[in-house]
Design a protein around this motif. Structure first.
Motif, PDB file in Angstrom:
ATOM      1  N   ILE A 167      -7.123  -0.675 -11.118  1.00 49.75           N
ATOM      2  CA  ILE A 167      -7.015   0.431 -10.152  1.00 49.75           C
ATOM      3  C   ILE A 167      -5.734   0.304  -9.330  1.00 49.75           C
ATOM      4  O   ILE A 167      -4.998   1.283  -9.132  1.00 49.75           O
ATOM      5  CB  ILE A 167      -8.240   0.462  -9.220  1.00 49.75           C
ATOM      6  CG1 ILE A 167      -9.523   0.750 -10.012  1.00 49.75           C
ATOM      7  CG2 ILE A 167      -8.045   1.497  -8.115  1.00 49.75           C
ATOM      8  CD1 ILE A 167      -9.527   2.098 -10.709  1.00 49.75           C
ATOM      9  N   TYR A 168      -5.461  -0.915  -8.880  1.00 51.96           N
ATOM     10  CA  TYR A 168      -4.268  -1.151  -8.057  1.00 51.96           C
ATOM     11  C   TYR A 168      -3.000  -0.870  -8.860  1.00 51.96           C
ATOM     12  O   TYR A 168      -2.043  -0.254  -8.355  1.00 51.96           O
ATOM     13  CB  TYR A 168      -4.269  -2.594  -7.552  1.00 51.96           C
ATOM     14  CG  TYR A 168      -3.172  -2.903  -6.551  1.00 51.96           C
ATOM     15  CD1 TYR A 168      -3.099  -2.230  -5.346  1.00 51.96           C
ATOM     16  CD2 TYR A 168      -2.213  -3.871  -6.824  1.00 51.96           C
ATOM     17  CE1 TYR A 168      -2.097  -2.508  -4.425  1.00 51.96           C
ATOM     18  CE2 TYR A 168      -1.209  -4.164  -5.923  1.00 51.96           C
ATOM     19  CZ  TYR A 168      -1.159  -3.479  -4.720  1.00 51.96           C
ATOM     20  OH  TYR A 168      -0.162  -3.757  -3.825  1.00 51.96           O
TER      21      TYR A 168
ATOM     22  N   ARG B 221       2.564   4.942  -0.305  1.00 46.49           N
ATOM     23  CA  ARG B 221       2.216   6.365  -0.194  1.00 46.49           C
ATOM     24  C   ARG B 221       3.425   7.150  -0.687  1.00 46.49           C
ATOM     25  O   ARG B 221       4.496   7.105  -0.088  1.00 46.49           O
ATOM     26  CB  ARG B 221       1.890   6.746   1.248  1.00 46.49           C
ATOM     27  CG  ARG B 221       0.622   6.098   1.791  1.00 46.49           C
ATOM     28  CD  ARG B 221       0.365   6.509   3.235  1.00 46.49           C
ATOM     29  NE  ARG B 221      -0.003   7.912   3.350  1.00 46.49           N
ATOM     30  CZ  ARG B 221       0.643   8.807   4.102  1.00 46.49           C
ATOM     31  NH1 ARG B 221       1.728   8.446   4.758  1.00 46.49           N
ATOM     32  NH2 ARG B 221       0.230  10.052   4.176  1.00 46.49           N
TER      33      ARG B 221
ATOM     34  N   GLN C 195       4.963   9.958  -9.087  1.00 43.73           N
ATOM     35  CA  GLN C 195       5.011  11.048  -8.113  1.00 43.73           C
ATOM     36  C   GLN C 195       6.364  11.100  -7.405  1.00 43.73           C
ATOM     37  O   GLN C 195       6.946  12.169  -7.213  1.00 43.73           O
ATOM     38  CB  GLN C 195       3.889  10.879  -7.085  1.00 43.73           C
ATOM     39  CG  GLN C 195       2.499  11.159  -7.613  1.00 43.73           C
ATOM     40  CD  GLN C 195       2.318  12.625  -7.954  1.00 43.73           C
ATOM     41  OE1 GLN C 195       2.314  13.487  -7.096  1.00 43.73           O
ATOM     42  NE2 GLN C 195       2.181  12.911  -9.246  1.00 43.73           N
TER      43      GLN C 195
ATOM     44  N   TYR D 120       1.178   5.538 -10.598  1.00 45.93           N
ATOM     45  CA  TYR D 120       1.028   6.938 -10.186  1.00 45.93           C
ATOM     46  C   TYR D 120       1.961   7.260  -9.018  1.00 45.93           C
ATOM     47  O   TYR D 120       2.614   8.314  -9.005  1.00 45.93           O
ATOM     48  CB  TYR D 120      -0.423   7.207  -9.786  1.00 45.93           C
ATOM     49  CG  TYR D 120      -0.652   8.615  -9.270  1.00 45.93           C
ATOM     50  CD1 TYR D 120      -0.680   9.692 -10.154  1.00 45.93           C
ATOM     51  CD2 TYR D 120      -0.832   8.852  -7.908  1.00 45.93           C
ATOM     52  CE1 TYR D 120      -0.882  10.988  -9.685  1.00 45.93           C
ATOM     53  CE2 TYR D 120      -1.031  10.137  -7.430  1.00 45.93           C
ATOM     54  CZ  TYR D 120      -1.051  11.204  -8.317  1.00 45.93           C
ATOM     55  OH  TYR D 120      -1.242  12.480  -7.844  1.00 45.93           O
ATOM     56  N   SER D 121       2.048   6.345  -8.057  1.00 45.89           N
ATOM     57  CA  SER D 121       2.920   6.576  -6.897  1.00 45.89           C
ATOM     58  C   SER D 121       4.379   6.679  -7.337  1.00 45.89           C
ATOM     59  O   SER D 121       5.115   7.556  -6.875  1.00 45.89           O
ATOM     60  CB  SER D 121       2.756   5.444  -5.880  1.00 45.89           C
ATOM     61  OG  SER D 121       1.441   5.395  -5.376  1.00 45.89           O
TER      62      SER D 121
ATOM     63  N   ILE E  36      -2.462   2.812  -9.256  1.00 48.13           N
ATOM     64  CA  ILE E  36      -1.928   3.411  -8.024  1.00 48.13           C
ATOM     65  C   ILE E  36      -0.417   3.214  -7.958  1.00 48.13           C
ATOM     66  O   ILE E  36       0.331   4.131  -7.583  1.00 48.13           O
ATOM     67  CB  ILE E  36      -2.620   2.793  -6.786  1.00 48.13           C
ATOM     68  CG1 ILE E  36      -4.079   3.235  -6.727  1.00 48.13           C
ATOM     69  CG2 ILE E  36      -1.887   3.185  -5.501  1.00 48.13           C
ATOM     70  CD1 ILE E  36      -4.896   2.541  -5.654  1.00 48.13           C
ATOM     71  N   GLN E  37       0.040   2.016  -8.331  1.00 49.64           N
ATOM     72  CA  GLN E  37       1.480   1.741  -8.324  1.00 49.64           C
ATOM     73  C   GLN E  37       2.218   2.691  -9.263  1.00 49.64           C
ATOM     74  O   GLN E  37       3.228   3.306  -8.885  1.00 49.64           O
ATOM     75  CB  GLN E  37       1.739   0.292  -8.737  1.00 49.64           C
ATOM     76  CG  GLN E  37       1.307  -0.755  -7.733  1.00 49.64           C
ATOM     77  CD  GLN E  37       2.231  -0.810  -6.520  1.00 49.64           C
ATOM     78  OE1 GLN E  37       3.425  -0.583  -6.613  1.00 49.64           O
ATOM     79  NE2 GLN E  37       1.665  -1.119  -5.370  1.00 49.64           N
TER      80      GLN E  37
ATOM     81  N   ILE F 214       0.868  -1.197   0.000  1.00 51.21           N
ATOM     82  CA  ILE F 214       0.000   0.000   0.000  1.00 51.21           C
ATOM     83  C   ILE F 214       0.896   1.236   0.000  1.00 51.21           C
ATOM     84  O   ILE F 214       1.131   1.853   1.047  1.00 51.21           O
ATOM     85  CB  ILE F 214      -0.942   0.021   1.217  1.00 51.21           C
ATOM     86  CG1 ILE F 214      -1.606  -1.332   1.407  1.00 51.21           C
ATOM     87  CG2 ILE F 214      -1.995   1.113   1.070  1.00 51.21           C
ATOM     88  CD1 ILE F 214      -2.419  -1.445   2.671  1.00 51.21           C
TER      89      ILE F 214
END
Length: 657
Positions: free
Chosen positions: A405-406, A292, A416, A412-413, A409-410, A290
């Motif tokens: 979706i998962y 961040r 970033q 995109y993280s 997220i990977q 997960i």
């Protein structure tokens, strides 16, 4: 014919997948193009400045001090970047990305082979291998391994580890049931070579043997044995226990050195390290699964130190004990159930990958790059869970929707995180805010402020941090260096601040900080740029440092302090004391460069015989690893030059007679 067509199609798909992965990786990591150097880069890569000749390359490759092996294979991988040093860290990252792509290809091969031998996953092996590779190579936890130039060592070591594991899995499948002793010998030799190459890239490469053992026992055990059962039983069990036994033996043999390292080098003891690592391992898992983006970065030296009186430690220990017992119990009860095998493998593989860096070895507590190989186990497990969900859930669309979706997220993280690294000032401010107790984060922010000519802000944040944390003397010296470098501070203020450094020196918890900035500060004082601070003041400061218990027990720290004292004597014109203290620095921590400097100084003083005797003596301190050749070549060449000069002078003297 159909089989050949399918194979050709799979090869084409693999090539397309690899190309897409490469392009996506480059696009995402190109966001970090403006990045700068990190804290360990200069210490390990500065030798590239002279690595433009054969002898320079030899000195750089075999002169490493990052670990017990010297890591010559990793250092060799930096030679293509010789023209990028010291102005182009992005050039280093581009080559590191190449290594990461190679490792991604190996991860795909490993995953595909492991899935394809499972009857349940044979039809899904290709997409499962693709997802495993995707999750592994795009995990934001991998960013620091690629964007910190010096961490190419991690990538190179992982390459040899993964290619050895990939070869073993291929060999195990190909020769299942063949009963060939010669093939066992061939495989053992290849594995040994791979482990050695990985080990001489970074020390945790030795864990490759354990990875092979876990693969054999948990995922490949259903295959027919490749040699006689008794011989194979011995080989497979040996691969599983040899590394833990080696580490246990290493711990027993070097126990005194390990405890001294904790007592006199680190700000935590062995008990606290073990307690804290239990929690850190849990944090690693959480960040992998997960992520961040804001929590990723190079600075974790402020990580809270736990001990066994805290409930968090016991909760973490209970968690890991429960997990290990549960998965082992599940595997014993259901050895043929595929998801159980992969669950057990993934957990034990993750822990095995941390067996060196997260146990009793006195290293720093937290680094993201320690998970570079460890993520493989988690990646395999997530692919298995997706495949199992497709069998259980009625609507496959729901499963794929959540997978999409998962995955987003990977990516995109990671994007970033890389974009933050690409903006050094923004990154430094963000990391300092996220880690306000990190000395490295504050020093990096101060450095960035200085690059943008924000001198007052640079000094202010260092001074504020040092007032709160006087045990971080490296920050205090950094403040002093900047104060000396500007004309805005009176001699009185500089003197008062310097005496504050002397008063706080006894509070230092991590002696390594005493050497950070010491040479720069000494240089400024000797140049007279720290007005108000006399050379005698600095010399007294150095002598006081030598009386500190943690310094007296730490030869690496004494090495730096003694050499600074030597430079002070050289500046004041006392050449004999310069040589005496330079020798003390050498005896504390033998260095090729200092051995050469002393020999040259004796030569300049026309003490040629003493210079040659010194070279002979210093050669007896040469390391026993691959760096010894560099010492012998460099010092022997210097000795021959001095000898020839000495003989020429004797001839001239005789001619005058």
């Amino acid at each position: 014919m159909n089989i050949q067509v399918k194979k050709a199609q799979k090869i084409q798909l693999c090539c397309v997948f690899l190309l897409v992965i490469t392009l996506c990786l480059y696009f995402i990591y190109a966001q970090a193009k403006g990045l700068t150097w990190q804290f360990d880069d200069f210490a390990n890569l500065k030798g590239l400045a002279t690595a433009d000749s054969y002898q320079g390359i030899i000195n750089f490759v075999f002169g490493g001090g990052a670990g017990p092996t010297g890591r010559p294979i990793s250092l060799l991988s930096f030679i293509p970047n010789v023209n990028d040093w010291p102005n182009n860290p992005w050039g280093f990252v581009q080559v590191s990305l190449f290594w990461h792509v190679l490792n991604s290809l190996l991860v795909f091969f490993i995953a595909y082979k492991l899935f394809s031998i499972q009857d349940k996953f044979q039809n899904n092996a290709w997409w499962m291998a693709c997802f495993t590779t995707f999750f592994w190579c795009f995990s934001p936890m991998q960013v620091s391994s690629i964007l910190m130039p010096v961490q190419r060592m991690t990538l190179v070591s992982a390459f040899f580890s993964l290619i050895t594991l990939a070869y073993y899995i291929w060999w195990r499948i190909k020769y299942a049931g063949k009963s060939s002793l010669w093939q066992l010998v061939t495989m053992s030799l290849f594995v040994s070579l791979g482990v050695l190459l990985s080990l001489y890239s970074k020390e945790n490469g030795v864990l490759t043997i354990l990875y092979i053992g876990l693969c054999e026992i948990l995922l490949l055990n259903d295959l027919a044995k490749p040699v006689y059962k008794k011989l194979w039983f011995f080989w497979s069990k040996l691969s599983l226990i040899i590394v833990p036994l080696f580490l246990l033996l290493y711990g027993l043999v070097t126990w005194k050195g390990i405890t001294n390292n904790f007592n006199y080098y680190r700000e935590f003891d062995l008990s606290e390290r073990l307690a804290t690592e239990l929690i850190i391992l849990f944090d690693y898992i959480k960040q992998i699964v997960i992520p961040r983006a804001i929590d990723f970065g190079p600075f974790h030296d402020d990580y809270k130190i736990y001990d066994w009186s805290m409930y968090q430690t016991w909760l973490a220990l209970s968690f890991w004990v429960l997990i290990i017992i549960s998965v082992v119990y599940l595997f014993i009860k259901n050895p043929k159930t595929v998801w159980v095998k992969f669950l057990t493998f993934s957990i034990l593989f993750f822990l095995a990958a941390h067996l060196i860096e997260s146990t009793f070895i006195p290293l720093e507590l937290y680094f993201e790059h320690r998970n570079y190989v460890a993520i493989l186990g988690v990646s395999l497990l997530i692919a298995v869970l997706i495949a199992e969900s497709l069998y259980v859930v009625t609507s496959k669309f729901i499963v794929w929707f959540f997978v999409f979706i998962y995955s987003a997220i990977q990516i995109y993280s990671t994007q970033q995180v890389t974009s933050i690294w690409g903006q050094p000032l923004v990154a430094a401010e963000l990391w300092a805010m996220r880690h306000p107790e990190s000395a490295r984060a504050i020093q990096t922010l101060s450095w960035q402020y200085r690059l943008y000519d924000f001198e007052d802000a640079s000094i202010k944040i260092l001074n504020e941090f040092y007032q709160k944390h006087p045990e971080h003397i490296s920050v205090g010296m950094g403040t002093m260096i900047q104060m000396c470098s500007t004309s805005a501070h009176s001699p009185k203020n500089l003197k008062v601040y310097f005496y504050g450094l002397i008063d706080h020196s006894s509070k230092v918890k991590a002696p390594l900080e005493l050497t950070t900035g010491l040479a720069s500060l000494g240089g400024l004082i000797r140049e007279g740029r720290c007005t108000g601070v006399a050379l005698d003041d600095y010399q007294n400061f150095l002598y006081k440092l030598l009386t500190l218990p943690r310094v007296q027990k730490n030869p690496k720290i004494r090495h730096h302090i003694n050499y600074e004292i030597a430079l002070n004597y050289q500046y004041s014109g006392n050449q004999q004391l310069y040589i005496d203290f330079a020798k003390k620095a050498f005896y504390d921590y033998p260095s090729l460069s200092i051995a050469q400097i002393i020999a040259l100084k004796l030569f300049q003083m026309h003490e040629n015989q003493a210079a040659m005797r010194w070279i002979d003596e210093s050669l007896s301190y040469a390391p026993t690893n691959a760096a010894k050749k560099s010492w012998i070549v460099s010092l022997s060449s210097l000795k021959n030059s001095i000898k020839q000069t000495d003989e020429s002078l004797k001839i001239v003297d005789k001619s005058h007679e």
